[in-house]
Design an enzyme around this catalytic site. Structure first.
Site, PDB file in Angstrom:
ATOM      1  N   PHE A 157       1.860 -16.725  19.047  1.00 18.18           N
ATOM      2  CA  PHE A 157       1.153 -17.703  18.216  1.00 18.18           C
ATOM      3  C   PHE A 157       0.179 -18.547  19.059  1.00 18.18           C
ATOM      4  CE2 PHE A 157       5.214 -16.563  16.223  1.00 18.18           C
ATOM      5  CZ  PHE A 157       4.720 -15.986  15.064  1.00 18.18           C
ATOM      6  N   GLY A 158       0.302 -19.896  19.067  1.00 16.38           N
ATOM      7  CA  GLY A 158      -0.653 -20.748  19.796  1.00 16.38           C
ATOM      8  C   GLY A 158      -0.709 -20.445  21.285  1.00 16.38           C
ATOM      9  N   HIS A 183     -10.782  -2.351  11.473  1.00 19.55           N
ATOM     10  CA  HIS A 183      -9.669  -3.179  10.997  1.00 19.55           C
ATOM     11  C   HIS A 183      -9.438  -4.291  12.020  1.00 19.55           C
ATOM     12  CE1 HIS A 183      -5.179  -3.202   9.478  1.00 19.55           C
ATOM     13  NE2 HIS A 183      -5.897  -4.108   8.869  1.00 19.55           N
ATOM     14  N   ASN A 203      -0.778 -17.586  22.528  1.00 20.73           N
ATOM     15  CA  ASN A 203      -1.672 -16.444  22.777  1.00 20.73           C
ATOM     16  C   ASN A 203      -3.028 -16.914  23.298  1.00 20.73           C
ATOM     17  OD1 ASN A 203       0.350 -14.684  21.971  1.00 20.73           O
ATOM     18  ND2 ASN A 203      -0.341 -14.635  19.832  1.00 20.73           N
ATOM     19  N   THR A 257      -4.170 -12.307  11.109  1.00 17.18           N
ATOM     20  CA  THR A 257      -4.415 -13.595  10.454  1.00 17.18           C
ATOM     21  C   THR A 257      -3.970 -14.727  11.374  1.00 17.18           C
ATOM     22  OG1 THR A 257      -4.137 -12.587   8.292  1.00 17.18           O
ATOM     23  CG2 THR A 257      -3.917 -14.978   8.392  1.00 17.18           C
ATOM     24  N   ASN A 258      -2.832 -14.532  12.031  1.00 14.13           N
ATOM     25  CA  ASN A 258      -2.326 -15.567  12.939  1.00 14.13           C
ATOM     26  C   ASN A 258      -3.284 -15.831  14.098  1.00 14.13           C
ATOM     27  OD1 ASN A 258       0.683 -16.671  12.618  1.00 14.13           O
ATOM     28  ND2 ASN A 258       0.471 -14.709  11.591  1.00 14.13           N
ATOM     29  N   SER A 311      -1.481  -3.378  10.359  1.00 13.91           N
ATOM     30  CA  SER A 311      -1.084  -4.274   9.279  1.00 13.91           C
ATOM     31  C   SER A 311       0.169  -5.066   9.660  1.00 13.91           C
ATOM     32  CB  SER A 311      -0.809  -3.460   8.020  1.00 13.91           C
ATOM     33  OG  SER A 311      -1.946  -2.700   7.688  1.00 13.91           O
ATOM     34  N   ALA A 312       0.143  -6.354   9.331  1.00 12.06           N
ATOM     35  CA  ALA A 312       1.264  -7.267   9.593  1.00 12.06           C
ATOM     36  C   ALA A 312       1.634  -7.315  11.079  1.00 12.06           C
ATOM     37  CB  ALA A 312       2.476  -6.907   8.726  1.00 12.06           C
ATOM     38  N   CYS A 313       0.627  -7.263  11.947  1.00 13.08           N
ATOM     39  CA  CYS A 313       0.863  -7.352  13.392  1.00 13.08           C
ATOM     40  C   CYS A 313       0.125  -8.533  14.027  1.00 13.08           C
ATOM     41  CB  CYS A 313       0.481  -6.057  14.083  1.00 13.08           C
ATOM     42  SG  CYS A 313       1.624  -4.716  13.702  1.00 13.08           S
ATOM     43  N   TYR A 333      -1.273  -3.447  -6.730  1.00 13.14           N
ATOM     44  CA  TYR A 333      -0.988  -4.286  -5.561  1.00 13.14           C
ATOM     45  C   TYR A 333      -2.011  -4.160  -4.442  1.00 13.14           C
ATOM     46  CZ  TYR A 333       2.042  -7.355  -2.907  1.00 13.14           C
ATOM     47  OH  TYR A 333       2.552  -8.449  -2.241  1.00 13.14           O
ATOM     48  N   GLY A 334      -2.469  -5.291  -3.942  1.00 18.54           N
ATOM     49  CA  GLY A 334      -3.217  -5.389  -2.688  1.00 18.54           C
ATOM     50  C   GLY A 334      -4.265  -4.310  -2.500  1.00 18.54           C
ATOM     51  N   GLY A 335      -4.225  -3.699  -1.326  1.00 20.55           N
ATOM     52  CA  GLY A 335      -5.219  -2.711  -0.949  1.00 20.55           C
ATOM     53  C   GLY A 335      -5.270  -1.488  -1.861  1.00 20.55           C
ATOM     54  N   ARG A 365       2.277 -11.984  -0.405  1.00 19.87           N
ATOM     55  CA  ARG A 365       0.952 -12.342   0.112  1.00 19.87           C
ATOM     56  C   ARG A 365       0.396 -13.577  -0.583  1.00 19.87           C
ATOM     57  NH1 ARG A 365      -1.575  -8.750   4.201  1.00 19.87           N
ATOM     58  NH2 ARG A 365       0.000  -7.151   4.432  1.00 19.87           N
ATOM     59  N   ASP A 404      -9.363  -9.803   8.937  1.00 18.23           N
ATOM     60  CA  ASP A 404      -8.847  -8.455   8.663  1.00 18.23           C
ATOM     61  C   ASP A 404      -9.852  -7.333   8.941  1.00 18.23           C
ATOM     62  OD1 ASP A 404      -6.485  -7.012   7.729  1.00 18.23           O
ATOM     63  OD2 ASP A 404      -7.646  -6.450   5.971  1.00 18.23           O
ATOM     64  N   ARG A 440       0.839  -1.193   0.000  1.00 15.44           N
ATOM     65  CA  ARG A 440       0.000   0.000   0.000  1.00 15.44           C
ATOM     66  C   ARG A 440       0.881   1.252   0.000  1.00 15.44           C
ATOM     67  NH1 ARG A 440      -1.891   0.939   4.288  1.00 15.44           N
ATOM     68  NH2 ARG A 440      -1.158  -0.797   5.538  1.00 15.44           N
ATOM     69  N   LYS A 496      -9.470  -2.297   1.745  1.00 18.52           N
ATOM     70  CA  LYS A 496      -9.260  -1.145   2.615  1.00 18.52           C
ATOM     71  C   LYS A 496     -10.041   0.077   2.133  1.00 18.52           C
ATOM     72  CE  LYS A 496      -7.103  -3.753   5.138  1.00 18.52           C
ATOM     73  NZ  LYS A 496      -5.809  -4.005   5.642  1.00 18.52           N
TER      74      LYS A 496
HETATM   75  P1  GTP Z   1      -2.430  -7.575   7.498  1.00 17.65           P
HETATM   76  O1  GTP Z   1      -2.911  -8.624   6.575  1.00 17.65           O
HETATM   77  O2  GTP Z   1      -1.348  -6.723   6.906  1.00 17.65           O
HETATM   78  O3  GTP Z   1      -3.516  -6.720   8.071  1.00 17.65           O
HETATM   79  O4  GTP Z   1      -1.611  -8.320   8.696  1.00 17.65           O
HETATM   80  P2  GTP Z   1      -2.052  -9.205   9.957  1.00 17.65           P
HETATM   81  O5  GTP Z   1      -2.392  -8.309  11.105  1.00 17.65           O
HETATM   82  O6  GTP Z   1      -3.071 -10.208   9.563  1.00 17.65           O
HETATM   83  O7  GTP Z   1      -0.670  -9.921  10.356  1.00 17.65           O
HETATM   84  P3  GTP Z   1      -0.241 -11.473  10.283  1.00 17.65           P
HETATM   85  O8  GTP Z   1      -1.091 -12.353  11.149  1.00 17.65           O
HETATM   86  O9  GTP Z   1      -0.136 -11.852   8.861  1.00 17.65           O
HETATM   87  O10 GTP Z   1       1.210 -11.417  10.944  1.00 17.65           O
HETATM   88  C1  GTP Z   1       2.255 -10.675  10.396  1.00 17.65           C
HETATM   89  C2  GTP Z   1       3.573 -11.122  10.939  1.00 17.65           C
HETATM   90  O11 GTP Z   1       3.561 -11.108  12.370  1.00 17.65           O
HETATM   91  C3  GTP Z   1       3.954 -12.537  10.515  1.00 17.65           C
HETATM   92  O12 GTP Z   1       5.287 -12.535  10.049  1.00 17.65           O
HETATM   93  C4  GTP Z   1       3.834 -13.335  11.770  1.00 17.65           C
HETATM   94  O13 GTP Z   1       4.745 -14.394  11.816  1.00 17.65           O
HETATM   95  C5  GTP Z   1       4.074 -12.323  12.884  1.00 17.65           C
HETATM   96  N1  GTP Z   1       3.308 -12.697  14.100  1.00 17.65           N
HETATM   97  C6  GTP Z   1       1.985 -12.962  14.171  1.00 17.65           C
HETATM   98  N2  GTP Z   1       1.614 -13.326  15.429  1.00 17.65           N
HETATM   99  C7  GTP Z   1       2.738 -13.279  16.183  1.00 17.65           C
HETATM  100  C8  GTP Z   1       3.017 -13.539  17.561  1.00 17.65           C
HETATM  101  O14 GTP Z   1       2.145 -13.899  18.363  1.00 17.65           O
HETATM  102  N3  GTP Z   1       4.307 -13.355  17.964  1.00 17.65           N
HETATM  103  C9  GTP Z   1       5.295 -12.961  17.113  1.00 17.65           C
HETATM  104  N4  GTP Z   1       6.528 -12.807  17.593  1.00 17.65           N
HETATM  105  N5  GTP Z   1       5.075 -12.725  15.784  1.00 17.65           N
HETATM  106  C10 GTP Z   1       3.819 -12.870  15.331  1.00 17.65           C
HETATM  107  C1  SPV Z   2      -3.007  -4.356   5.318  1.00 24.63           C
HETATM  108  O1  SPV Z   2      -2.046  -3.703   4.889  1.00 24.63           O
HETATM  109  O2  SPV Z   2      -3.547  -4.092   6.422  1.00 24.63           O
HETATM  110  C2  SPV Z   2      -3.520  -5.494   4.543  1.00 24.63           C
HETATM  111  C3  SPV Z   2      -2.987  -5.708   3.203  1.00 24.63           C
HETATM  112  O3  SPV Z   2      -4.412  -6.198   5.006  1.00 24.63           O
HETATM  113  S1  SPV Z   2      -3.717  -4.688   2.010  1.00 24.63           S
HETATM  114  O4  SPV Z   2      -4.846  -5.413   1.422  1.00 24.63           O
HETATM  115  O5  SPV Z   2      -2.716  -4.433   0.977  1.00 24.63           O
HETATM  116  O6  SPV Z   2      -4.195  -3.473   2.605  1.00 24.63           O
HETATM  117 MN    MN Z   3      -4.982  -5.548   7.181  1.00 22.27          MN
END
Ligand code: GTP
Ligand code: SPV
Ligand code: MN
Length: 596
Positions: free
Chosen positions: A505-506, A241, A508, A268-269, A263-265, A212-214, A380, A288, A71, A221
């Site tokens: 991860f698990g 979000h 949590n 999904t996990n 994002s990426a925090c 790309y993506g969003g 992705r 998401d 984005r 988004k």
């Molecule tokens: P968007 O799709 O961008 O909105 O991201 P998201 O919030 O769904 O993030 P996602 O679950 O894809 O996790 C992003 C990164 O964080 C990955 O590289 C994971 O490995 C890492 N991650 C997720 N959960 C944990 C956790 O509990 N601990 C740690 N250390 N890393 C984590």
């Molecule tokens: C984010 O960035 O929070 C995502 C990926 O979920 S995107 O669809 O590119 O916004």
């Molecule tokens: Mn997102």
């Protein structure tokens, strides 16, 4: 179906305007069928844009242009009629000037290409919480991704013909094939020509120059957060979000939890995690975005407006997120900017396999000695939600699921404890408004920089963020509301040597168990200056190999650290001027007093 078959004059006029301006060679109305999906994928394989993978089944790999990988928040605009309505956290452009600029940029922008019309629903077509959109695009990649991420079909055109409102979504990669210009595998425009724009009063999106993506899958988004947040404000609901998960206790009691992380925090996990504690079950509703409305019983009911996952590939493995791996291994997936293996599979950093040789996302031969990442950090997978092995049976229930708890969180190396419960709703809104997180590769900018990201909505709120805080406060004052409890979590706390203090991860699930019990008013908390933290011995760490000193750091209130945060919050709040609700300053004063 053809444009001439459409009778709704609003839709027809809008389509015809863009067709005339963009000058495409062809116009195709997408029907969401498997036959059309397969045909487009085959076409992209022939053109070299897609590689058909040998595994998983029916899956494809693609690599973007090296400049079009995430984005672009710096090129994202809220074009509200008045600048002050976009607020201090959004870029703004005058809507008339922006539209005039688009008249030039889009002129002939689809020459030599096909214009696709994608009718889609965000949410199950018959849900009272769902909304419809029409995306115009010249990218077949966008079409097939939208087919996974949303519910595409001509039934939506019938709904619009019958009077249903829709969001207008216009997209072009900005790479016309006129004159001698040859096509490239990933057409896009240079960053200074990219525009991701939103016209909140018109419920309209116009996106130029990125595939790309969003930036390009406009249901996500742009619609489901930026435009929907404005609709939610006007109509009294919430567009957030947030992931949505279903948590079942060993006794069979069910609670639904929604969590806002940037994002990426980790959304999904967490949404599909496999609990490490016996007897507990997590099932997925969404990973998401959450749309929530009050039911007649005063509960907030949430739907996942999406139909697929657009997940971060790097870091995903059988160890970290087995259910994501199982979902993509069932096939029908698209992989963007991952590496590929020599036997026709995909790979990324921290993948379970350890291949000796690969082709990286830049199409270069790669070995572990290469010294560069094989996959782009924002690589992705796009995969259908319905094939997730732990998708909850009710994930498409049109009435949504009742939410018991909201979690807020982000990446914080220091200060912020593992879990902290808000003292009440208003304090919870304060916690959301003061969320901060280290930036990630999901946006094209510096990674690892701490920034305030209120409610994980900084890049996604379609109006003035001060008014957005007010909206949250208003939700809390609704008569008869049974409000979710609010918690703040942090899986990313680090020790002085840089190691993660919490296994994540698990594990949590241990925090989810505590949250679940608190929602049943369990007396497992101690009141601290920042909120309710787990009372001694009430966080389940059975079977967990964690040094006592790490656990202590995770569950302690760092009073000096919080005192140092106060001036940063003051500076953050100052941005909102007189649109900052007075309750937020009162909360800050109360925090200062409690810290002593
Ligand atoms: P968007 O799709 O961008 O909105 O991201 P998201 O919030 O769904 O993030 P996602 O679950 O894809 O996790 C992003 C990164 O964080 C990955 O590289 C994971 O490995 C890492 N991650 C997720 N959960 C944990 C956790 O509990 N601990 C740690 N250390 N890393 C984590
Ligand atoms: C984010 O960035 O929070 C995502 C990926 O979920 S995107 O669809 O590119 O916004
Ligand atoms: Mn997102």
């Amino acid at each position: 179906m053809q444009v001439s078959d459409i009778t709704n004059s609003n839709l027809k006029t809008w389509l015809q305007k863009w067709i005339d301006l963009c000058e495409p060679t062809d116009v195709v109305i997408c029907d969401g069928s498997k036959a059309q999906y397969d045909q487009l994928c085959n076409m992209m394989v022939k053109s070299g844009a897609f590689i058909k993978l040998d595994k998983p089944a029916n899956s494809y790999h693609t690599r973007s242009d090296k400049t079009d990988v995430a984005r672009v928040e710096d090129r994202t605009y809220i074009c509200s009629a008045r600048q002050e309505d976009a607020g201090p956290t959004n870029h703004w452009k005058d809507p008339k000037e922006m539209r005039a600029e688009f008249d030039v940029l889009f002129k002939g922008s689809m020459k030599g290409r096909t214009l696709y019309v994608i009718p889609f629903s965000m949410g199950p077509i018959e849900s009272p919480i769902s909304k419809y959109g029409i995306e115009i695009t010249d990218s077949p990649y966008v079409v097939v991704n939208m087919c996974i991420m949303t519910r595409v079909g001509t039934a939506i055109i019938k709904k619009i013909e019958a009077g249903a409102p829709f969001v207008k979504c216009m997209h072009s990669v900005g790479y016309p094939l006129d004159g001698d210009t040859a096509d490239v595998p990933w057409p896009s425009a240079p960053v200074e020509k990219k525009y991701i724009t939103h016209f909140p009063e018109d419920r309209e999106i116009i996106s130029f120059g990125s595939g790309y993506g969003g930036n390009a899958l406009l249901g996500k988004k742009c619609f489901a957060l930026r435009i929907a947040s404005v609709q939610a404000r006007d109509e009294g609901w919430m567009a957030e979000h947030m992931l949505i998960l279903k948590l079942t206790s060993p006794k069979g009691e069910v609670k639904y939890v929604a969590a806002a992380f940037p994002s990426a925090c980790g959304k999904t996990n967490l949404a599909m995690m496999e609990p490490s504690i016996p007897g507990w079950k997590v099932e997925t509703i969404g990973d998401d975005i959450a749309w929530m409305k009050f039911g007649p019983d005063g509960q907030l009911y949430a739907i996942n407006p999406e139909a697929g996952f657009f997940g971060v590939a790097p870091g995903t493995s059988m160890k970290s997120n087995p259910n994501a791996m199982r979902t993509i291994n069932r096939g029908n997936s698209i992989f963007t900017n991952t590496a590929i293996t020599l036997d026709g599979g995909v790979w990324w950093e921290d993948h379970d396999d350890k291949p000796a040789q690969l082709v990286d996302w830049r199409r270069r031969p790669w070995t572990p000695a290469s010294g560069v990442k094989a996959a782009h950090p924002n690589a992705r997978f796009t995969t259908p939600a319905g094939q997730c092995p732990v998708i909850a049976p009710e994930w498409e229930d049109p009435k949504g699921v009742p939410i018991s708890a909201f979690l807020f969180g982000g990446r914080r190396k220091t200060v912020v404890p593992l879990v902290n419960e808000a003292l009440d709703w208003e304090h919870g809104v304060f916690l959301g408004a003061t969320m901060a997180s280290e930036t990630t590769a999901a946006n094209l900018a510096e990674v690892g920089k701490l920034r305030f990201d209120p409610f994980a909505m900084l890049p996604f709120c379609g109006y003035h963020m001060g008014d957005y805080f007010k909206h949250w406060l208003k939700i809390g004052k609704k008569a008869g509301a049974k409000l979710p409890k609010i918690f703040y979590v942090n899986w990313f706390r680090r020790g002085e040597d840089g190691h993660f203090l919490w296994p994540g991860f698990g594990d949590n699930s241990r925090v989810l168990e505590w949250v679940f019990n608190r929602c049943n008013d369990a007396p497992t908390a101690r009141k601290t200056p920042i909120g309710y933290l787990p009372a001694e011995g009430t966080l389940n760490v059975k079977g967990l190999d964690i040094p006592a000193s790490d656990l202590k750091d995770l569950l302690e209130v760092d009073v000096q650290g919080w005192k140092a945060v106060v001036p940063q919050i003051e500076e953050h709040f100052a941005k909102f001027g007189d649109r900052l609700p007075k309750e937020m300053m009162q909360q800050l004063e109360a925090l200062k007093a409690r810290l002593g």
